[in-house]
Scaffold this active site. Structure first.
Site, PDB file in Angstrom:
ATOM      1  N   TYR A  20      -1.079   0.365  10.795  1.00 31.28           N
ATOM      2  CA  TYR A  20      -1.404  -0.310   9.527  1.00 31.28           C
ATOM      3  C   TYR A  20      -0.226  -0.218   8.557  1.00 31.28           C
ATOM      4  O   TYR A  20       0.197  -1.221   7.973  1.00 31.28           O
ATOM      5  CB  TYR A  20      -2.660   0.327   8.927  1.00 31.28           C
ATOM      6  CG  TYR A  20      -2.954  -0.090   7.499  1.00 31.28           C
ATOM      7  CD1 TYR A  20      -3.509  -1.342   7.208  1.00 31.28           C
ATOM      8  CD2 TYR A  20      -2.693   0.766   6.426  1.00 31.28           C
ATOM      9  CE1 TYR A  20      -3.786  -1.714   5.896  1.00 31.28           C
ATOM     10  CE2 TYR A  20      -2.964   0.401   5.118  1.00 31.28           C
ATOM     11  CZ  TYR A  20      -3.507  -0.845   4.856  1.00 31.28           C
ATOM     12  OH  TYR A  20      -3.780  -1.213   3.564  1.00 31.28           O
TER      13      TYR A  20
ATOM     14  N   GLU B 150       0.293   3.601   1.817  1.00 30.09           N
ATOM     15  CA  GLU B 150       0.423   4.035   3.218  1.00 30.09           C
ATOM     16  C   GLU B 150       1.837   3.769   3.734  1.00 30.09           C
ATOM     17  O   GLU B 150       2.250   4.356   4.740  1.00 30.09           O
ATOM     18  CB  GLU B 150      -0.601   3.330   4.100  1.00 30.09           C
ATOM     19  CG  GLU B 150      -2.038   3.831   3.934  1.00 30.09           C
ATOM     20  CD  GLU B 150      -2.254   5.243   4.453  1.00 30.09           C
ATOM     21  OE1 GLU B 150      -1.681   5.590   5.493  1.00 30.09           O
ATOM     22  OE2 GLU B 150      -2.992   6.003   3.794  1.00 30.09           O
TER      23      GLU B 150
ATOM     24  N   LYS C 200       2.021  -3.326   7.133  1.00 31.68           N
ATOM     25  CA  LYS C 200       2.123  -3.579   5.687  1.00 31.68           C
ATOM     26  C   LYS C 200       3.580  -3.559   5.214  1.00 31.68           C
ATOM     27  O   LYS C 200       3.947  -4.280   4.297  1.00 31.68           O
ATOM     28  CB  LYS C 200       1.306  -2.535   4.913  1.00 31.68           C
ATOM     29  CG  LYS C 200      -0.182  -2.820   4.890  1.00 31.68           C
ATOM     30  CD  LYS C 200      -0.505  -3.986   3.960  1.00 31.68           C
ATOM     31  CE  LYS C 200      -2.016  -4.160   3.804  1.00 31.68           C
ATOM     32  NZ  LYS C 200      -2.370  -5.337   2.991  1.00 31.68           N
TER      33      LYS C 200
ATOM     34  N   THR D  18       0.813  -1.223   0.000  1.00 28.63           N
ATOM     35  CA  THR D  18       0.000   0.000   0.000  1.00 28.63           C
ATOM     36  C   THR D  18       0.848   1.275   0.000  1.00 28.63           C
ATOM     37  O   THR D  18       1.943   1.313   0.567  1.00 28.63           O
ATOM     38  CB  THR D  18      -0.908   0.018   1.255  1.00 28.63           C
ATOM     39  OG1 THR D  18      -1.453   1.328   1.415  1.00 28.63           O
ATOM     40  CG2 THR D  18      -0.145  -0.315   2.530  1.00 28.63           C
TER      41      THR D  18
HETATM   42  P1  NDP Z   1     -11.262  -4.784   2.594  1.00 40.87           P
HETATM   43  O1  NDP Z   1     -11.158  -4.234   3.961  1.00 40.87           O
HETATM   44  O2  NDP Z   1     -12.483  -4.493   1.779  1.00 40.87           O
HETATM   45  O3  NDP Z   1     -11.129  -6.394   2.681  1.00 40.87           O
HETATM   46  C1  NDP Z   1     -10.289  -7.013   3.599  1.00 40.87           C
HETATM   47  C2  NDP Z   1     -10.517  -8.511   3.558  1.00 40.87           C
HETATM   48  O4  NDP Z   1      -9.649  -9.149   4.497  1.00 40.87           O
HETATM   49  C3  NDP Z   1     -11.945  -8.954   3.929  1.00 40.87           C
HETATM   50  O5  NDP Z   1     -12.307 -10.025   3.091  1.00 40.87           O
HETATM   51  C4  NDP Z   1     -11.770  -9.452   5.359  1.00 40.87           C
HETATM   52  O6  NDP Z   1     -12.719 -10.411   5.736  1.00 40.87           O
HETATM   53  C5  NDP Z   1     -10.403 -10.093   5.242  1.00 40.87           C
HETATM   54  N1  NDP Z   1      -9.761 -10.337   6.529  1.00 40.87           N
HETATM   55  C6  NDP Z   1      -9.556  -9.458   7.547  1.00 40.87           C
HETATM   56  N2  NDP Z   1      -8.926 -10.070   8.563  1.00 40.87           N
HETATM   57  C7  NDP Z   1      -8.735 -11.368   8.192  1.00 40.87           C
HETATM   58  C8  NDP Z   1      -8.157 -12.491   8.820  1.00 40.87           C
HETATM   59  N3  NDP Z   1      -7.621 -12.412  10.042  1.00 40.87           N
HETATM   60  N4  NDP Z   1      -8.129 -13.667   8.145  1.00 40.87           N
HETATM   61  C9  NDP Z   1      -8.661 -13.754   6.907  1.00 40.87           C
HETATM   62  N5  NDP Z   1      -9.231 -12.727   6.250  1.00 40.87           N
HETATM   63  C10 NDP Z   1      -9.261 -11.547   6.900  1.00 40.87           C
HETATM   64  O7  NDP Z   1      -9.956  -4.349   1.801  1.00 40.87           O
HETATM   65  P2  NDP Z   1      -9.765  -4.027   0.224  1.00 40.87           P
HETATM   66  O8  NDP Z   1     -10.446  -5.055  -0.566  1.00 40.87           O
HETATM   67  O9  NDP Z   1     -10.044  -2.585  -0.007  1.00 40.87           O
HETATM   68  O10 NDP Z   1      -8.189  -4.173   0.082  1.00 40.87           O
HETATM   69  C11 NDP Z   1      -7.595  -5.433  -0.247  1.00 40.87           C
HETATM   70  C12 NDP Z   1      -6.164  -5.451   0.276  1.00 40.87           C
HETATM   71  O11 NDP Z   1      -5.427  -4.408  -0.350  1.00 40.87           O
HETATM   72  C13 NDP Z   1      -6.029  -5.199   1.776  1.00 40.87           C
HETATM   73  O12 NDP Z   1      -4.936  -5.968   2.238  1.00 40.87           O
HETATM   74  C14 NDP Z   1      -5.717  -3.728   1.887  1.00 40.87           C
HETATM   75  O13 NDP Z   1      -5.009  -3.436   3.064  1.00 40.87           O
HETATM   76  C15 NDP Z   1      -4.868  -3.555   0.636  1.00 40.87           C
HETATM   77  N6  NDP Z   1      -4.873  -2.218   0.061  1.00 40.87           N
HETATM   78  C16 NDP Z   1      -6.062  -1.609  -0.221  1.00 40.87           C
HETATM   79  C17 NDP Z   1      -6.088  -0.349  -0.799  1.00 40.87           C
HETATM   80  C18 NDP Z   1      -7.373   0.310  -1.136  1.00 40.87           C
HETATM   81  O14 NDP Z   1      -7.339   1.530  -1.423  1.00 40.87           O
HETATM   82  N7  NDP Z   1      -8.504  -0.397  -1.187  1.00 40.87           N
HETATM   83  C19 NDP Z   1      -4.827   0.352  -1.123  1.00 40.87           C
HETATM   84  C20 NDP Z   1      -3.636  -0.446  -0.909  1.00 40.87           C
HETATM   85  C21 NDP Z   1      -3.681  -1.669  -0.326  1.00 40.87           C
HETATM   86  P3  NDP Z   1     -14.180  -9.969   6.341  1.00 40.87           P
HETATM   87  O15 NDP Z   1     -15.010  -9.601   5.148  1.00 40.87           O
HETATM   88  O16 NDP Z   1     -14.638 -11.197   7.016  1.00 40.87           O
HETATM   89  O17 NDP Z   1     -13.924  -8.818   7.265  1.00 40.87           O
HETATM   90  P1  GDP Z   2      -6.565   5.818   3.814  1.00 40.38           P
HETATM   91  O1  GDP Z   2      -5.779   6.662   2.876  1.00 40.38           O
HETATM   92  O2  GDP Z   2      -6.332   4.353   3.637  1.00 40.38           O
HETATM   93  O3  GDP Z   2      -6.446   6.225   5.238  1.00 40.38           O
HETATM   94  O4  GDP Z   2      -8.098   5.986   3.337  1.00 40.38           O
HETATM   95  P2  GDP Z   2      -9.342   6.780   3.986  1.00 40.38           P
HETATM   96  O5  GDP Z   2     -10.384   6.829   2.924  1.00 40.38           O
HETATM   97  O6  GDP Z   2      -9.729   6.194   5.298  1.00 40.38           O
HETATM   98  O7  GDP Z   2      -8.766   8.247   4.273  1.00 40.38           O
HETATM   99  C1  GDP Z   2      -8.261   9.055   3.233  1.00 40.38           C
HETATM  100  C2  GDP Z   2      -7.965  10.455   3.794  1.00 40.38           C
HETATM  101  O8  GDP Z   2      -9.202  11.103   4.091  1.00 40.38           O
HETATM  102  C3  GDP Z   2      -7.141  10.463   5.088  1.00 40.38           C
HETATM  103  O9  GDP Z   2      -6.161  11.467   4.990  1.00 40.38           O
HETATM  104  C4  GDP Z   2      -8.158  10.828   6.157  1.00 40.38           C
HETATM  105  O10 GDP Z   2      -7.611  11.535   7.272  1.00 40.38           O
HETATM  106  C5  GDP Z   2      -9.064  11.744   5.350  1.00 40.38           C
HETATM  107  N1  GDP Z   2     -10.385  11.912   5.971  1.00 40.38           N
HETATM  108  C6  GDP Z   2     -10.964  13.098   6.285  1.00 40.38           C
HETATM  109  N2  GDP Z   2     -12.134  12.881   6.881  1.00 40.38           N
HETATM  110  C7  GDP Z   2     -12.310  11.540   6.961  1.00 40.38           C
HETATM  111  C8  GDP Z   2     -13.347  10.721   7.497  1.00 40.38           C
HETATM  112  O11 GDP Z   2     -14.342  11.194   8.031  1.00 40.38           O
HETATM  113  N3  GDP Z   2     -13.181   9.375   7.362  1.00 40.38           N
HETATM  114  C9  GDP Z   2     -12.077   8.829   6.761  1.00 40.38           C
HETATM  115  N4  GDP Z   2     -11.991   7.493   6.643  1.00 40.38           N
HETATM  116  N5  GDP Z   2     -11.071   9.585   6.267  1.00 40.38           N
HETATM  117  C10 GDP Z   2     -11.191  10.928   6.374  1.00 40.38           C
END
Ligand code: NDP
Ligand code: GDP
Length: 333
Positions: free
Chosen positions: A150, A128, A154, A126
């Protein structure tokens, strides 16, 4: 012969889109399903793929269950998308985040090393990890400076992937993906929080907090900037990494950064409203340490993978607002 993939985090946003994409390529798709007290398969259902994937019970923190899953489905490719993925929660639950998001990746790498070393591995890294950015535009060569539990977890997973590649010859790829969103994004992330609120305000619907009709939208730092893309585009880059002759690390981004404020403007304008009348800055949503700005350089992904973001931020946000308008209309019908 068709290939087999195992996806952790299959019930998440990316897991659902990746499942649909791999199925369209003829893959046999398996997913690790973590036990919860209520069903978590709604995204797979929404994309019409729930009955086409095979779900195996297991958890990233339980290496025995991962070994069992690998032995059961004998995957050619493993996509580690599972994680505690919400930055804000990682301060409230740092140990859980380290276990699931950090050690979870090591559990899979170690399980692959022991029972399925020929499988190719994708790690969901990520932007992040760049955190307090060390260069104005972040590439594969930019030093890391994570700013949350987080991001730290990662980074451990990212380096573990590279270490298993270099130590044991595993085909381990790390995709450093910048924020990517969709109508299936979790409700706590800022884009989806905004598009859901826009729909509720426009339709005069009740807020999610249960405190009557939604009249405003409380946000934290609206000057934060993110490089936002569409999840449906980004899962294609994950797959493309595993089709290369050598495992590597890639940045996946759009190359454009936008403030939360301007993202709000786009969302509210789509339904003819002025965001300034509704958005309330609420320090409750400030984070202990902020990532002020992220902006990725996707040149390597373009050159080596032939991958480019296809969806603009305007298309993405209007798609999400439209989807939330439909959802909220059904809810209040
Ligand atoms: P989500 O939060 O939507 O999905 C996370 C998934 O992980 C869910 O299926 C959740 O299951 C599962 N999970 C959580 N804990 C466990 C565990 N202990 N064992 C097995 N499964 C688990 O994330 P996204 O789909 O948005 O992202 C996919 C991946 O990419 C993540 O690793 C995220 O950190 C990473 N990422 C995402 C970005 C984004 O902008 N979306 C950017 C960069 C990286 P359940 O549904 O049961 O909670
Ligand atoms: P992130 O980049 O994985 O932390 O994705 P988020 O969507 O959670 O946050 C993106 C940015 O939006 C971060 O800089 C947050 O601080 C900002 N932000 C501002 N207001 C909010 C809020 O109400 N909720 C979340 N989730 N983010 C917020």
């Amino acid at each position: 012969m068709s290939k087999t993939a195992l996806i952790t985090g299959i019930t998440g946003q990316d897991g659902a889109y990746l499942s649909r994409f791999l199925l369209s390529k003829g893959y046999e798709v398996y997913g690790l399903l973590a036990r919860r007290s209520t069903p978590t398969t709604w995204r797979l259902q929404h994309l019409g793929v729930l009955d086409k994937v095979h779900l195996i019970d297991g958890d990233l923190t339980d290496i025995a269950s991962i070994v069992r899953a690998l032995l059961a489905c004998k995957p050619d490719e493993v996509y580690n998308l599972g994680a505690q993925s919400f930055v804000a929660t990682s301060w409230a639950q740092p140990i859980l985040t380290a276990n699931a998001t950090g050690l979870g990746a090591l559990n899979i790498l170690e399980a692959i090393r022991q029972v399925r070393p020929e499988a190719k591995f994708y790690q969901a890294s990520t932007s992040e990890m760049f955190g307090k950015i060390q260069e104005p535009v972040q590439s594969e060569r930019t030093p890391f400076y994570p700013r949350s539990p987080y991001g730290v977890a990662k980074l451990f997973a990212h380096w573990s992937t590279i270490n298993y590649r270099e130590s044991f010859g595993l085909f381990g790829c790390s995709g450093i993906l910048f924020n990517h969103e969709s109508p299936l994004r979790g409700i706590e992330f800022v884009t989806r929080k905004v598009t859901d609120a826009v729909a509720r305000i426009k339709l005069g619907a009740p807020s999610r907090d249960g405190d009557g009709v939604q009249k405003d939208l409380h946000l934290g730092n609206i000057d934060a900037k993110r490089d936002w893309g569409f999840a449906g585009d980004y899962v294609e880059a994950m797959w493309a990494m595993l089709q290369q002759p050598e495992p590597d690390t890639y940045v996946v981004a759009t190359g454009r950064t936008t403030t939360v404020r301007d993202m709000c403007r786009i969302a509210f304008e789509h339904v003819g409203l002025d965001y300034e009348k509704y958005v309330v800055v609420d320090p409750k949503f400030y984070r202990p340490a902020e990532v002020d700005i992220l902006l990725g350089n996707p040149a390597k992904a373009k050159e080596k993978l032939g991958w480019e973001a296809k969806t603009t931020l305007e298309q993405l946000i209007t798609m999400m607002v439209d989807a939330d308008l439909e959802r909220v209309k059904r809810e209040i019908a």
